[in-house]
Design a protein around this motif. Structure first.
Motif, PDB file in Angstrom:
ATOM      1  N   PRO A 146      84.364 -49.663   8.966  1.00  0.00           N
ATOM      2  CA  PRO A 146      83.841 -50.800   7.911  1.00  0.00           C
ATOM      3  C   PRO A 146      85.083 -51.432   6.995  1.00  0.00           C
ATOM      4  O   PRO A 146      85.624 -50.213   6.556  1.00  0.00           O
ATOM      5  CB  PRO A 146      82.786 -50.028   7.203  1.00  0.00           C
ATOM      6  N   LEU A 147      84.903 -52.485   6.643  1.00  0.00           N
ATOM      7  CA  LEU A 147      85.827 -52.825   5.638  1.00  0.00           C
ATOM      8  C   LEU A 147      85.171 -52.540   4.081  1.00  0.00           C
ATOM      9  O   LEU A 147      85.577 -52.287   3.219  1.00  0.00           O
ATOM     10  CB  LEU A 147      86.001 -54.366   5.591  1.00  0.00           C
ATOM     11  N   VAL A 148      83.765 -52.948   4.480  1.00  0.00           N
ATOM     12  CA  VAL A 148      82.895 -52.648   3.122  1.00  0.00           C
ATOM     13  C   VAL A 148      81.378 -52.659   3.729  1.00  0.00           C
ATOM     14  O   VAL A 148      81.221 -53.295   4.505  1.00  0.00           O
ATOM     15  CB  VAL A 148      83.016 -53.305   2.110  1.00  0.00           C
ATOM     16  N   ASN A 149      80.657 -51.710   3.397  1.00  0.00           N
ATOM     17  CA  ASN A 149      79.369 -51.476   3.947  1.00  0.00           C
ATOM     18  C   ASN A 149      78.488 -50.668   2.795  1.00  0.00           C
ATOM     19  O   ASN A 149      78.833 -50.163   2.061  1.00  0.00           O
ATOM     20  CB  ASN A 149      79.143 -51.097   5.394  1.00  0.00           C
ATOM     21  N   SER A 150      77.139 -51.193   3.187  1.00  0.00           N
ATOM     22  CA  SER A 150      76.163 -50.501   2.251  1.00  0.00           C
ATOM     23  C   SER A 150      74.728 -50.148   2.985  1.00  0.00           C
ATOM     24  O   SER A 150      74.612 -50.766   4.319  1.00  0.00           O
ATOM     25  CB  SER A 150      75.829 -51.554   1.245  1.00  0.00           C
ATOM     26  N   MET A 151      73.483 -49.755   2.530  1.00  0.00           N
ATOM     27  CA  MET A 151      72.391 -49.642   3.058  1.00  0.00           C
ATOM     28  C   MET A 151      71.300 -49.679   2.053  1.00  0.00           C
ATOM     29  O   MET A 151      71.830 -49.201   0.788  1.00  0.00           O
ATOM     30  CB  MET A 151      72.257 -48.361   4.117  1.00  0.00           C
ATOM     31  N   GLY A 152      70.158 -49.916   2.183  1.00  0.00           N
ATOM     32  CA  GLY A 152      68.963 -49.672   1.309  1.00  0.00           C
ATOM     33  C   GLY A 152      67.953 -50.673   1.720  1.00  0.00           C
ATOM     34  O   GLY A 152      67.757 -50.816   2.968  1.00  0.00           O
ATOM     35  N   GLU A 153      67.147 -51.421   0.915  1.00  0.00           N
ATOM     36  CA  GLU A 153      66.201 -52.204   1.145  1.00  0.00           C
ATOM     37  C   GLU A 153      66.769 -53.516   1.742  1.00  0.00           C
ATOM     38  O   GLU A 153      67.912 -53.849   1.282  1.00  0.00           O
ATOM     39  CB  GLU A 153      65.218 -52.371   0.171  1.00  0.00           C
ATOM     40  N   PRO A 154      66.056 -54.439   2.315  1.00  0.00           N
ATOM     41  CA  PRO A 154      66.634 -55.734   2.935  1.00  0.00           C
ATOM     42  C   PRO A 154      67.014 -56.619   1.708  1.00  0.00           C
ATOM     43  O   PRO A 154      68.102 -57.230   2.134  1.00  0.00           O
ATOM     44  CB  PRO A 154      65.265 -56.410   3.596  1.00  0.00           C
ATOM     45  N   GLU A 155      66.522 -56.684   0.661  1.00  0.00           N
ATOM     46  CA  GLU A 155      67.026 -57.380  -0.493  1.00  0.00           C
ATOM     47  C   GLU A 155      68.308 -56.714  -1.023  1.00  0.00           C
ATOM     48  O   GLU A 155      68.989 -57.615  -1.412  1.00  0.00           O
ATOM     49  CB  GLU A 155      65.897 -57.473  -1.711  1.00  0.00           C
ATOM     50  N   ALA A 186      70.964 -51.464   7.011  1.00  0.00           N
ATOM     51  CA  ALA A 186      72.460 -51.135   6.805  1.00  0.00           C
ATOM     52  C   ALA A 186      72.960 -52.888   7.087  1.00  0.00           C
ATOM     53  O   ALA A 186      72.531 -53.665   7.856  1.00  0.00           O
ATOM     54  CB  ALA A 186      72.923 -50.419   8.124  1.00  0.00           C
ATOM     55  N   CYS A 187      74.068 -52.855   6.328  1.00  0.00           N
ATOM     56  CA  CYS A 187      74.966 -54.060   6.418  1.00  0.00           C
ATOM     57  C   CYS A 187      76.265 -54.018   5.966  1.00  0.00           C
ATOM     58  O   CYS A 187      76.679 -52.860   5.478  1.00  0.00           O
ATOM     59  CB  CYS A 187      74.149 -55.077   5.342  1.00  0.00           C
ATOM     60  N   GLY A 188      77.059 -54.905   6.219  1.00  0.00           N
ATOM     61  CA  GLY A 188      78.618 -54.640   6.065  1.00  0.00           C
ATOM     62  C   GLY A 188      79.473 -55.631   6.900  1.00  0.00           C
ATOM     63  O   GLY A 188      78.858 -56.365   7.724  1.00  0.00           O
ATOM     64  N   LEU A 189      80.731 -55.343   6.627  1.00  0.00           N
ATOM     65  CA  LEU A 189      81.771 -56.041   7.414  1.00  0.00           C
ATOM     66  C   LEU A 189      82.269 -54.976   8.276  1.00  0.00           C
ATOM     67  O   LEU A 189      82.941 -54.025   7.659  1.00  0.00           O
ATOM     68  CB  LEU A 189      82.882 -56.849   6.524  1.00  0.00           C
ATOM     69  N   TRP A 190      82.327 -55.223   9.491  1.00  0.00           N
ATOM     70  CA  TRP A 190      82.858 -54.070  10.609  1.00  0.00           C
ATOM     71  C   TRP A 190      83.761 -54.669  11.437  1.00  0.00           C
ATOM     72  O   TRP A 190      83.908 -55.845  11.700  1.00  0.00           O
ATOM     73  CB  TRP A 190      81.596 -53.314  11.159  1.00  0.00           C
ATOM     74  N   GLY A 198      80.746 -57.503  -5.234  1.00  0.00           N
ATOM     75  CA  GLY A 198      80.467 -57.312  -6.636  1.00  0.00           C
ATOM     76  C   GLY A 198      81.589 -56.401  -7.257  1.00  0.00           C
ATOM     77  O   GLY A 198      82.596 -56.732  -6.977  1.00  0.00           O
ATOM     78  N   ASP A 199      81.054 -55.378  -7.893  1.00  0.00           N
ATOM     79  CA  ASP A 199      82.203 -54.592  -8.517  1.00  0.00           C
ATOM     80  C   ASP A 199      82.504 -53.375  -7.643  1.00  0.00           C
ATOM     81  O   ASP A 199      83.263 -52.551  -8.118  1.00  0.00           O
ATOM     82  CB  ASP A 199      81.636 -54.117  -9.818  1.00  0.00           C
ATOM     83  N   PHE A 200      81.840 -53.189  -6.388  1.00  0.00           N
ATOM     84  CA  PHE A 200      82.218 -51.883  -5.511  1.00  0.00           C
ATOM     85  C   PHE A 200      83.529 -52.468  -4.667  1.00  0.00           C
ATOM     86  O   PHE A 200      83.307 -53.483  -3.961  1.00  0.00           O
ATOM     87  CB  PHE A 200      81.077 -51.647  -4.683  1.00  0.00           C
ATOM     88  N   ALA A 201      84.526 -51.614  -4.625  1.00  0.00           N
ATOM     89  CA  ALA A 201      85.691 -51.829  -3.665  1.00  0.00           C
ATOM     90  C   ALA A 201      86.224 -50.623  -3.061  1.00  0.00           C
ATOM     91  O   ALA A 201      85.877 -49.558  -3.745  1.00  0.00           O
ATOM     92  CB  ALA A 201      86.731 -52.361  -4.743  1.00  0.00           C
ATOM     93  N   VAL A 202      86.687 -50.725  -1.977  1.00  0.00           N
ATOM     94  CA  VAL A 202      87.260 -49.718  -1.195  1.00  0.00           C
ATOM     95  C   VAL A 202      88.506 -50.187  -0.698  1.00  0.00           C
ATOM     96  O   VAL A 202      88.880 -51.564  -0.275  1.00  0.00           O
ATOM     97  CB  VAL A 202      86.316 -49.140   0.132  1.00  0.00           C
ATOM     98  N   ALA A 203      89.388 -49.247  -0.381  1.00  0.00           N
ATOM     99  CA  ALA A 203      90.716 -49.684   0.064  1.00  0.00           C
ATOM    100  C   ALA A 203      91.166 -48.137   0.972  1.00  0.00           C
ATOM    101  O   ALA A 203      91.095 -47.154   0.209  1.00  0.00           O
ATOM    102  CB  ALA A 203      91.851 -50.019  -0.738  1.00  0.00           C
ATOM    103  N   VAL A 204      91.571 -48.096   2.188  1.00  0.00           N
ATOM    104  CA  VAL A 204      92.114 -47.083   3.075  1.00  0.00           C
ATOM    105  C   VAL A 204      92.990 -47.311   3.560  1.00  0.00           C
ATOM    106  O   VAL A 204      93.377 -48.532   4.294  1.00  0.00           O
ATOM    107  CB  VAL A 204      90.920 -46.529   3.947  1.00  0.00           C
ATOM    108  N   ASP A 205      94.432 -46.616   3.563  1.00  0.00           N
ATOM    109  CA  ASP A 205      95.578 -46.847   4.504  1.00  0.00           C
ATOM    110  C   ASP A 205      95.467 -45.691   5.418  1.00  0.00           C
ATOM    111  O   ASP A 205      95.454 -44.310   5.077  1.00  0.00           O
ATOM    112  CB  ASP A 205      96.806 -46.839   3.437  1.00  0.00           C
ATOM    113  N   TYR A 206      95.406 -45.819   6.649  1.00  0.00           N
ATOM    114  CA  TYR A 206      95.518 -45.043   7.670  1.00  0.00           C
ATOM    115  C   TYR A 206      96.746 -45.062   8.311  1.00  0.00           C
ATOM    116  O   TYR A 206      97.338 -46.029   8.505  1.00  0.00           O
ATOM    117  CB  TYR A 206      94.234 -45.255   8.624  1.00  0.00           C
TER     118      TYR A 206
END
Length: 129
Positions: free
Chosen positions: A27-36, A87-91, A111-119
């Motif tokens: 994932p580049l960024v992903n989340s899960m929860g209710e549809p909204e 579940a949703c996101g950019l993969w 929003g204000d959630f950010a991730v960055a990973v160097d592999y």
């Protein structure tokens, strides 16, 4: 398929060995929860990835119903049992990487959630041929 992890927010540097001939997904960024929740998350979801300096395009998953089994103490739900969520996101899904040392940079935000990973991906030569 070899799955690479993002983070629960923030930056990470990782090295791993990927079996030769194995496609890669992450994932580049992903989340899960209710549809909204996913609708709101995907409204601002953006990200990028590059393998050995070459940009790769993500697929957009606006919301898919999934069911998974968790074990007590897991990092996602903290408790065990069956969980049904949206579940949703950019993969990104990549074909198997060429043997050698590969670099993969991943970043994403919503929003204000950010991730960055160097592999650093170490792909051995397939010696079974």
């Amino acid at each position: 398929m070899w799955f690479l992890a993002g983070t629960f927010g923030g930056r990470a540097e990782r090295t791993c060995t990927v079996p030769p001939g194995t496609p890669i997904a992450f994932p580049l960024v992903n989340s899960m929860g209710e549809p909204e929740d996913c609708a709101e998350f995907m409204r601002t979801a953006r990200g990028s990835a590059a393998l050995d300096g070459t940009a790769v395009d993500p697929d957009r998953y606006p919301g898919t119903s999934v069911t998974f089994e968790g074990v007590p103490g897991n990092a996602v739900t903290s408790y065990g049992g069956s969980h049904s969520v949206t579940a949703c996101g950019l993969w990104v899904q990549l074909p198997a990487a060429e043997p050698g040392r590969r670099t993969l940079t991943i970043s994403g935000f919503s929003g204000d959630f950010a991730v960055a990973v160097d592999y650093v991906l170490l792909v051995p030569e397939d010696r079974t041929v």
